[in-house]
Each structure stands twice: as structure tokens, then as C-alpha cells.
Design a protein around this motif. Structure first.
Motif, PDB file in Angstrom:
ATOM      1  N   SER A 102      67.340  29.144  55.455  1.00  0.00           N
ATOM      2  CA  SER A 102      66.914  28.490  54.220  1.00  0.00           C
ATOM      3  C   SER A 102      68.120  28.032  53.416  1.00  0.00           C
ATOM      4  N   LEU A 143      62.537  22.515  51.884  1.00  0.00           N
ATOM      5  CA  LEU A 143      62.358  23.910  52.302  1.00  0.00           C
ATOM      6  C   LEU A 143      60.880  24.275  52.319  1.00  0.00           C
ATOM      7  N   ALA A 147      58.623  25.562  55.481  1.00  0.00           N
ATOM      8  CA  ALA A 147      57.860  26.815  55.436  1.00  0.00           C
ATOM      9  C   ALA A 147      56.390  26.573  55.757  1.00  0.00           C
TER      10      ALA A 147
END
Length: 214
Positions: A102, A143, A147
Motif C-alpha cells: 500500500s 489504493l 483493495a
């Protein structure tokens, strides 16, 4: 035998006896002289006895349920001990890998966005056609998109500019050619393979540690 005694079975006997008693009583009411007091008394005694038998059956059923409950508790406690003593390292290592990945993704997205803004500013000043340069790469959104795809196995916004160009070519082909279900199957296969490889690596490390202790 008391082991064969059940509430259901005793209730069936009670219902039969009640029906027999009701029939005899109706015969008496109808003037049938063949029905004797002893015949009625025997049925009533039988019903009284069956009432006691039902209490015994209830006790047996309660004991059976309690024994089953104790077995269930022991099984739960065993599963709980196994869960608490299970190796937590696969989850820890996977989490650590996601944290690092991340950070890498955010850093790269931030750097690309910084360069994009500079190019956009220069292009506007020069009166140039900006094209894809106007497509932003918000780091947090990137991000979040990763996810969501990792959790669902499919890119919901795939096909729209940056959302498409962020993928490697094999994933682009997979998402383009396959249905969401088939694309998720490919994703799940890679996840399963990665988990198997992680567990194998941890097991190998554990064997090496125990061998070193010996």
C-alpha cells in the motif's frame, strides 16, 4: 427398558388410553351394561401410571440433552484451543505485505500525479492538446480501487481510462474477455496459489527453526 422410553412414545400410549376411556364412558352413557367399574378403573389406573412414565421419559430426555450439550461444549472448547494455538504468522505476513504494498502504491501514485500536474500546467501554457494527461491518479482512490478489486476479484470501473491502464496486460485481457464470475475465478486461483506458497514458506521456516533448536 428405560433406555427405550421416550416422551413421544409415552404420549402415544396416553392418547390411546384416553381414547379407550372416552369410548367406555360413552358406552356407559349410552346404557351399555357390559362396561364395569373395574374396566374404567383399569384405564384410569393406566393413565395415572403413564403420567409417571411420562415424567420418567422427560427426565431421560433432559439427561440426554444435557449429555449432548456437554459433548458440544467439549467440542467447542477443543476447537477454540486449536484456533488460539494455530499459527498466526500467515495472516501477520500477509498484512505486513499489504501494508508495504500500500505504501509503495501510494508513493508511486503520488509521484505520477506530481508529474502529471507539472505536464498539465506546462501543456496549458503552451496551448497543447493535453489528452490523457488530464486523467488524475488520486493516490487514495487508487489504493481503494486496488483493495476493492482484491476483495471482489473484479474491477467494477474497468474500461474507463486510468482504471483500465492501471492493470497489467494479462489482467486487462482477463477482465475484457471474461465475465465478472470468470474474472473472479482467475483472481481466486492466484490468491489460493499465493496462500499455498506463503504457508509452504512459513512451514519451511518453522522446520528450519526447530532443526536449529535441536
Amino acid at each position: 427398558m428405560t433406555d427405550d422410553l421416550t416422551v413421544y412414545g409415552v404420549d402415544a400410549e396416553i392418547n390411546d388410553a384416553k381414547a379407550e376411556l372416552a369410548e367406555l364412558e360413552q358406552r356407559v352413557i349410552s346404557g351399555d351394561n357390559k362396561v364395569t367399574p373395574s374396566m374404567l378403573g383399569k384405564i384410569r389406573e393406566k393413565l395415572e401410571f403413564l403420567g409417571l412414565r411420562r415424567k420418567a421419559a422427560e427426565n431421560i430426555e433432559r439427561d440426554r440433552l444435557e449429555k449432548q450439550r456437554q459433548c458440544d461444549i467439549e467440542a467447542w472448547q477443543s476447537d477454540r484451543r486449536e484456533f488460539l494455538n494455530s499459527d498466526f504468522r500467515p495472516l501477520q505476513e500477509a498484512y505486513a505485505a499489504v501494508v508495504t504494498a500500500s505504501g509503495v502504491l501510494i508513493s508511486l501514485a503520488e509521484e505520477r500525479e506530481r508529474k502529471r500536474l507539472l505536464l498539465e500546467d506546462r501543456g496549458r501554457k503552451l496551448g497543447q492538446d493535453l489528452g490523457f494527461v488530464t486523467e488524475g491518479w488520486d493516490p487514495k482512490q487508487t489504493l481503494e480501487m486496488a483493495a476493492n478489486e482484491g476483495a471482489s476479484g473484479y474491477a467494477k470501473d474497468f474500461g474507463f481510462g486510468a482504471a483500465k491502464r492501471i492493470h497489467l496486460q494479462h489482467r486487462v485481457e482477463e477482465l475484457t474477455a471474461a465475465s465478472p464470475i470468470r474474472a473472479k475465478e482467475g483472481h481466486d486461483q492466484r490468491v489460493s496459489a499465493a496462500i499455498a506458497a506463503l504457508n509452504a514458506r512459513i512451514a519451511e521456516q518453522y522446520e528450519g527453526e526447530t532443526a536449529g533448536e535441536g
